[in-house]
Design a protein around this motif. Structure first.
Motif, PDB file in Angstrom:
ATOM      1  N   LEU A  17       0.800  -1.159   0.241  1.00 24.97           N
ATOM      2  CA  LEU A  17      -0.152   0.188   0.311  1.00 24.97           C
ATOM      3  C   LEU A  17       0.841   1.154   0.286  1.00 24.97           C
ATOM      4  O   LEU A  17       0.247   2.155  -0.925  1.00 24.97           O
ATOM      5  CB  LEU A  17      -0.673  -0.036   1.227  1.00 24.97           C
ATOM      6  N   LYS A  18       1.895   1.490   0.504  1.00 27.81           N
ATOM      7  CA  LYS A  18       2.808   2.355   1.047  1.00 27.81           C
ATOM      8  C   LYS A  18       3.487   2.592  -0.367  1.00 27.81           C
ATOM      9  O   LYS A  18       3.915   3.751  -1.069  1.00 27.81           O
ATOM     10  CB  LYS A  18       3.932   2.152   1.798  1.00 27.81           C
ATOM     11  N   GLU A  55     -11.993  -4.499  -5.703  1.00 26.46           N
ATOM     12  CA  GLU A  55     -10.637  -5.972  -4.941  1.00 26.46           C
ATOM     13  C   GLU A  55      -9.540  -5.625  -5.782  1.00 26.46           C
ATOM     14  O   GLU A  55      -8.501  -6.004  -4.350  1.00 26.46           O
ATOM     15  CB  GLU A  55     -11.273  -7.013  -6.139  1.00 26.46           C
ATOM     16  N   MET A  58      -8.472  -3.196  -2.613  1.00 32.49           N
ATOM     17  CA  MET A  58      -8.136  -4.343  -1.134  1.00 32.49           C
ATOM     18  C   MET A  58      -6.841  -5.856  -1.190  1.00 32.49           C
ATOM     19  O   MET A  58      -6.723  -5.921  -0.497  1.00 32.49           O
ATOM     20  CB  MET A  58      -9.927  -5.973  -1.120  1.00 32.49           C
ATOM     21  N   MET A  59      -6.614  -5.989  -2.250  1.00 30.54           N
ATOM     22  CA  MET A  59      -5.781  -6.612  -3.128  1.00 30.54           C
ATOM     23  C   MET A  59      -4.183  -6.341  -2.451  1.00 30.54           C
ATOM     24  O   MET A  59      -3.571  -6.515  -1.779  1.00 30.54           O
ATOM     25  CB  MET A  59      -5.577  -6.658  -4.224  1.00 30.54           C
ATOM     26  N   ARG A  61      -4.536  -3.622  -0.405  1.00 30.83           N
ATOM     27  CA  ARG A  61      -3.861  -3.204   0.932  1.00 30.83           C
ATOM     28  C   ARG A  61      -3.371  -4.743   1.126  1.00 30.83           C
ATOM     29  O   ARG A  61      -2.767  -4.453   2.950  1.00 30.83           O
ATOM     30  CB  ARG A  61      -5.415  -2.987   1.962  1.00 30.83           C
ATOM     31  N   ALA A  62      -3.883  -5.997   1.486  1.00 27.17           N
ATOM     32  CA  ALA A  62      -3.858  -7.073   1.338  1.00 27.17           C
ATOM     33  C   ALA A  62      -1.750  -7.399   0.733  1.00 27.17           C
ATOM     34  O   ALA A  62      -1.756  -8.564   1.324  1.00 27.17           O
ATOM     35  CB  ALA A  62      -4.608  -8.397   0.805  1.00 27.17           C
ATOM     36  N   ARG A  64      -0.777  -7.948  -1.790  1.00 32.57           N
ATOM     37  CA  ARG A  64      -0.808  -8.719  -3.117  1.00 32.57           C
ATOM     38  C   ARG A  64      -0.322  -8.266  -4.047  1.00 32.57           C
ATOM     39  O   ARG A  64      -0.739  -8.387  -5.176  1.00 32.57           O
ATOM     40  CB  ARG A  64      -1.906  -9.257  -3.269  1.00 32.57           C
TER      41      ARG A  64
ATOM     42  N   ILE B 374      -5.663   0.565   8.008  1.00 33.22           N
ATOM     43  CA  ILE B 374      -5.915  -1.033   7.717  1.00 33.22           C
ATOM     44  C   ILE B 374      -7.315  -1.185   7.493  1.00 33.22           C
ATOM     45  O   ILE B 374      -7.489  -1.923   8.973  1.00 33.22           O
ATOM     46  CB  ILE B 374      -4.950  -1.804   7.337  1.00 33.22           C
ATOM     47  N   PHE B 375      -8.473  -1.109   6.710  1.00 28.37           N
ATOM     48  CA  PHE B 375      -9.874  -1.933   7.030  1.00 28.37           C
ATOM     49  C   PHE B 375     -10.515  -2.647   6.815  1.00 28.37           C
ATOM     50  O   PHE B 375      -9.806  -2.470   5.179  1.00 28.37           O
ATOM     51  CB  PHE B 375     -10.577  -1.241   6.974  1.00 28.37           C
ATOM     52  N   THR B 376     -10.128  -4.452   6.816  1.00 35.49           N
ATOM     53  CA  THR B 376      -9.833  -5.687   5.823  1.00 35.49           C
ATOM     54  C   THR B 376     -11.637  -5.771   6.420  1.00 35.49           C
ATOM     55  O   THR B 376     -11.609  -6.113   7.198  1.00 35.49           O
ATOM     56  CB  THR B 376      -9.383  -6.649   6.258  1.00 35.49           C
ATOM     57  N   ASP B 397     -11.111 -13.294   4.358  1.00 31.34           N
ATOM     58  CA  ASP B 397     -11.642 -12.155   3.122  1.00 31.34           C
ATOM     59  C   ASP B 397     -11.998 -12.538   2.662  1.00 31.34           C
ATOM     60  O   ASP B 397     -12.532 -13.240   0.925  1.00 31.34           O
ATOM     61  CB  ASP B 397     -10.303 -12.133   2.717  1.00 31.34           C
ATOM     62  N   ILE B 399     -13.744 -10.120   0.387  1.00 28.49           N
ATOM     63  CA  ILE B 399     -13.874  -8.944  -0.739  1.00 28.49           C
ATOM     64  C   ILE B 399     -13.333  -9.744  -1.838  1.00 28.49           C
ATOM     65  O   ILE B 399     -13.705 -10.462  -2.962  1.00 28.49           O
ATOM     66  CB  ILE B 399     -13.128  -8.300  -0.465  1.00 28.49           C
ATOM     67  N   LEU B 400     -11.627 -10.555  -1.324  1.00 26.78           N
ATOM     68  CA  LEU B 400     -11.531 -11.644  -2.608  1.00 26.78           C
ATOM     69  C   LEU B 400     -11.530 -12.608  -2.298  1.00 26.78           C
ATOM     70  O   LEU B 400     -10.756 -14.075  -2.833  1.00 26.78           O
ATOM     71  CB  LEU B 400      -9.575 -11.422  -2.423  1.00 26.78           C
ATOM     72  N   MET B 407      -3.213 -13.029   8.841  1.00 28.31           N
ATOM     73  CA  MET B 407      -1.948 -11.827   9.309  1.00 28.31           C
ATOM     74  C   MET B 407      -1.267 -12.324  10.418  1.00 28.31           C
ATOM     75  O   MET B 407      -1.483 -13.186  11.322  1.00 28.31           O
ATOM     76  CB  MET B 407      -3.108 -10.669   9.098  1.00 28.31           C
TER      77      MET B 407
END
Lengths: 207, 745
Positions: A17-18, A55, A58-59, A61-62, A64, B374-376, B397, B399-400, B407
């Motif tokens: 994300l950063k 998506e 979200m990816m 942030r996750a 990926r 972070i919001f998941t 998850d 959304i995905l 985590m």
């Protein structure tokens, strides 16, 4: 390009994300997505996307990284701006998609054979050459980019539109010869070079 | 009564004069209604018309029949003192509910004549109510609970000039809020956690000359009624003081849901898994020492925190709390900001299923996102600690759609476990029944108020163990008059809402003491002077009134007769509807006053093709809806005859059997929605009515009548367009099944 990719991945480790915030056009908006999905629902090409914008956010942030940057998804964007208009959080989604595509391209991770990417490159090269698009050259080049046979088939399929454009004087059949471009081509090349320098510096590509 | 003198007044204004033959109506009032004085007036509600009626009253008229507009209109103009008033609704429900055509004229006139007959019949059976002699005048307010809700209620009542007794179980004021490091922002720009300033609030409560604080105390006995409650306040050491108060605000707050019931989320297994209250403790302890928060297990620096929302809440399996506690999303964001304030590079992730940020929480949410929280979206399956103190959070998850998302290396996990109301004893569950609902955990089943009411020691509950407080229409109104629930004991809420809520409850308590001191009803028939009385010699001591009274107003005396506590009564008439021997009545509303209206109408014979349908309409919702349907120009069947009732719960079955026996072709009942999402002003009235109606089939069978002769319907006040359709549907149904065989007997 491969080296830059490795350097970036190392610098941010898992915090994709950063990385996006720092390097992608409007990337600082990604964290503001609230996952409502209105963008995905509004996209006219929605079903064609492997990962709709929601998506992709979200990816990111996750973390990926590879999945996002190697994805064909953001190349699907046609810049209709439906998502921007509808986003309740006012994210510039279209710009973020282009930003991501551009970043993936510059890192050398974008899918090589993606038609949007190939067209974009053709368009840019055509435009940058003389400062003005040579339409006949661009369209012929586009049709024949996969070889002579497919080129004929594509051109044949589009012939009615082509003839219509000729009749309406929207297409110059002698453009190969008569295309003149802008007056100060050198100046344009200089300007584009400078712009590229600035952008590279800003996005950390000055390696 | 010998001195009964009826004055009937027919208005000609608002088109009544053009649409109706008012002269004929006046004649009906005189001949059939036996009115002593009958007058027509072209504009009855103007000064001249009102003066005309007042002059007659001065000359001895004591029952006034006003045949004009709805009882809901012109209440001030027609608010004559000291006389019984019967309003005949010729405007909204006759001329405005019928088409203005020549063909419709005959039926409209018949309708109006029947309503005039009904009005005169009612006037004969009612008298102007006089205030209740039994009333207390104590105006002090008791507040139970010294948290933010209780303290706010106490301060608000005190500022309005009322003396307050504040009872707090623990040794300090402040409640849960005093345990917080900071609170969710309640002021612009809603971006950062704010100081609770609980010390300032405690100080202003302690210093207020109107407020007496009882610490380490509980209410061990509460008896009486609004205006004259008697309360025993017992301290921990056993000393008891008996105090008299006028009204009670119950602000007993909540207890955090027990996180030890969530071993799968690591609570109790790892010291690095805490609930929200645990994190506030950490934050406060760290702030007190001026140090950053550290990992509880080994004091290491915290680099990554995960917040698990809905931990043990919104649980569909029934193991944990079924509801949303309302504050936890904002609370977790606030707590994530504690870490961002400590060091912006600390990773904070909130795993949620649905983010709910009431109030100005949306701004706060954005602020948290800007700060890098972070919001998941996902549901957490497990939290495991690896022995070194770092935890792995496994989640789905959403959304995905990644069922194996993880985590890793999480230093601290915070569970948002939600709140359980401190409602006291659930009086609907027998004391020896097994504790089935986790929301009603046995550790909270200690009575708060210890009421001496025969109905049980605490306030009735509605759902999930929250105190019933009429949450759809009238917050704070519990089913015990003069006792107002406020704060999270009545529904999940956060601090900002609790402050607003407590202010409202304090004002309701003030209204209650003021009304009680004048012998008047509290909400919803605020200011009503009538109260139920019963004919002792007719009573069979069946106890149905005491059991069915939604407000616990009726006790039993030593001889087992019902004992009405008028100040607790809301005047709904549910007891009157319940009474099988019909001995309960109000001065201006009784089995007889409605029964004689039903019998007063003119029933045409079987061959006239003019059926008669009785509509008993709840005056709170259905009757206004009918009025407004008329205002909106919706027409409906001319065969309907409407009688407003205080609540469908006050409908005595004798009215229905009488109506059917005297030749009505059908009976409709319109009341409010009942069940968990009830809209009944009297909470249980419409529910009881629907229960009683479910038994009507036997009656119909005995009369050898079709099932469709009686139809009960739920109507809301906004069903303006729906009400005429319901009437017309039913009229069509009656036409289909044919005329009643009971005509002309």
């Amino acid at each position: 390009m491969g080296d830059i990719n490795r350097a970036m991945a190392e610098q941010y480790r898992n915090d994709f994300l950063k990385e996006v915030e720092a390097n992608v056009e409007e990337g600082q908006w990604v964290k503001m997505c609230m996952q409502c999905g209105v963008c995905s629902g509004s996209c006219p090409l929605g079903p064609a996307w492997e990962h709709p914008p929601q998506e992709i956010f979200m990816m990111i942030r996750a973390g990926r990284r590879d999945e996002v940057l190697k994805s064909e998804s953001m190349w699907m964007c046609t810049s209709c701006y439906n998502c921007i208009v509808r986003c309740p959080r006012e994210l510039p989604i279209t710009h973020i998609m282009h930003g991501l595509a551009n970043y993936a391209h510059r890192l050398g991770l974008a899918p090589k054979m993606n038609p949007t990417r190939r067209f974009a490159k053709k368009f840019w090269n055509n435009l940058a050459k003389s400062g003005r698009v040579n339409e006949i050259e661009l369209s012929v080049g586009l049709y024949f980019m996969d070889g002579f046979k497919t080129g004929i088939a594509r051109a044949w399929a589009m012939k009615d539109i082509g003839i219509g454009m000729l009749k309406a004087k929207r297409l110059n059949p002698f453009g190969f010869l008569t295309h003149k471009g802008c007056k100060d081509k050198k100046g344009i090349h200089k300007m584009l070079k400078k712009a590229r320098e600035i952008e590279d510096r800003r996005k950390g590509f000055t390696a | 009564m010998a001195d009964m003198k009826i004055g009937a007044y027919v208005c000609q204004g608002c088109g009544l004069g053009e649409r109706l033959d008012t002269k004929a109506l006046a004649l009906v009032a005189q001949k059939e209604g036996k009115a002593h004085v009958v007058r027509e007036h072209e504009f009855l509600c103007n000064g001249q018309g009102v003066a005309m009626i007042q002059k007659d009253i001065d000359e001895g008229v004591n029952r006034v029949v006003i045949a004009a507009c709805s009882r809901r209109a012109k209440t001030e103009a027609f608010g004559f003192e000291g006389v019984a008033i019967s309003r005949v609704n010729l405007r909204e429900q006759v001329i405005w509910a019928q088409p203005a055509t020549d063909e419709a004229r005959e039926l409209t006139q018949e309708m109006a004549a029947d309503y005039v007959r009904m009005g005169c019949a009612e006037a004969k059976k009612i008298v102007a109510p006089t205030p209740n002699a039994e009333h207390g005048t104590d105006k002090r307010v008791l507040v139970v609970g010294g948290g933010i809700s209780g303290m706010t209620a106490a301060l608000e009542a005190a500022r309005a000039g009322y003396d307050v007794l504040l009872v707090e179980k623990t040794g300090v004021l402040g409640g849960y809020m005093a345990k917080l490091h900071k609170r969710v922002p309640h002021q612009e720009p809603f971006a950062d956690p704010q100081a609770t300033d609980i010390e300032g609030l405690v100080a202003s409560v302690s210093q207020d000359p109107h407020i007496t604080v009882y610490l380490n105390s509980t209410t061990t006995r509460t008896s009486g009624a609004p205006g004259r409650f008697s309360v025993d306040i017992t301290t921990e050491s056993g000393q008891t003081a008996t105090e008299n108060v006028g009204a009670i605000v119950m602000a007993s707050g909540f207890t955090p849901y027990d996180a030890t019931k969530l071993p799968e989320l690591g609570y109790g297994k790892s010291r690095n898994v805490v609930d929200q209250a645990g994190l506030e403790d950490l934050a406060r302890a760290a702030a007190a020492q001026g140090e950053p928060m550290r990992r509880p297990s080994d004091g290491k620096e915290i680099k990554s925190v995960v917040f698990v929302q809905c931990a043990g809440q919104r649980d569909a399996t029934g193991t944990h709390l079924k509801y949303c506690s309302g504050h936890c999303c904002n609370t977790s964001m606030k707590q994530a900001m504690y870490f961002k304030e400590q060091n912006p590079s600390i990773d904070t992730a909130i795993i949620y299923t649905d983010l709910r940020t009431p109030g100005n929480g949306e701004d706060f949410y954005r602020s948290a996102q800007r700060k890098g929280v972070i919001f998941t979206k996902g549901t957490v399956a497990s939290v495991d600690e690896d022995g070194s103190g770092s935890a792995t959070v496994r989640f789905h998850d959403l959304i995905l759609d990644d069922k194996t998302a993880t985590m890793q290396g999480v230093d601290l996990v915070v569970l948002a476990t939600g709140l359980v109301p401190n409602s006291g004893v659930n009086i609907d569950i027998p004391p020896d029944a097994a504790d089935v609902d986790p929301a009603k955990a046995s550790e909270h089943a200690v009575s708060v108020l210890n009421l001496t009411y025969r109905q049980g020691p605490d306030l009735p509950q509605l759902k999930y163990g929250f105190t019933d407080s009429h949450f759809i229409c009238f917050p704070y109104e519990t089913r015990r008059t003069g006792i107002y629930a406020t704060g999270p004991v009545r529904r999940p809420m956060d601090i900002t809402q609790a402050v607003e809520d407590a202010t409202g409850a304090a004002l309701k308590a003030i209204q209650a003491v003021e009304n009680a001191s004048l012998g008047r009803a509290a909400h919803p028939r605020s200011g009503d002077l009538s109260f139920p009385t019963f004919r002792r010699e007719g009573c069979t001591q069946c106890k149905r009134c005491t059991v069915e009274c939604p407000f616990g107003a009726i006790d039993e005396d030593e001889q087992r007769y019902p004992q009405f506590n008028e100040s607790r009564c809301r005047r709904c008439g549910t007891c009157m509807g319940a009474c099988p021997v019909r001995v309960i009545s109000f001065e201006n509303y009784s089995v007889d006053s409605v029964g004689s209206q039903i019998k007063a109408i003119d029933v045409p014979d079987e061959f006239s093709e003019k059926p008669r349908i009785l509509l008993l309409a709840c005056e709170n919702d259905a009757y206004p809806a009918l009025d407004m349907a008329g205002v909106a120009g919706h027409t409906s069947s001319a065969f309907i005859r409407t009688v407003p009732v205080r609540c469908l719960g006050s409908v005595n079955m004798i009215w229905i059997t009488d109506a059917l026996n005297s030749g009505y072709d059908g009976v409709m009942l319109m009341g409010c929605r009942h069940g968990d999402e009830y809209q009944c002003h009297f909470v249980k009235g419409s529910e009881l009515a629907s229960y009683r109606m479910s038994k009507i089939d036997d009656t119909l069978k005995n009369l050898n009548l079709e099932k469709d002769r009686v139809r009960a319907l739920e109507v809301a006040i906004a069903d303006i367009g729906k009400v005429p359709a319901l009437i017309n549907d039913y009229a069509a149904k009656i036409k289909e099944i044919g005329m009643s065989p009971f005509k002309g007997f």
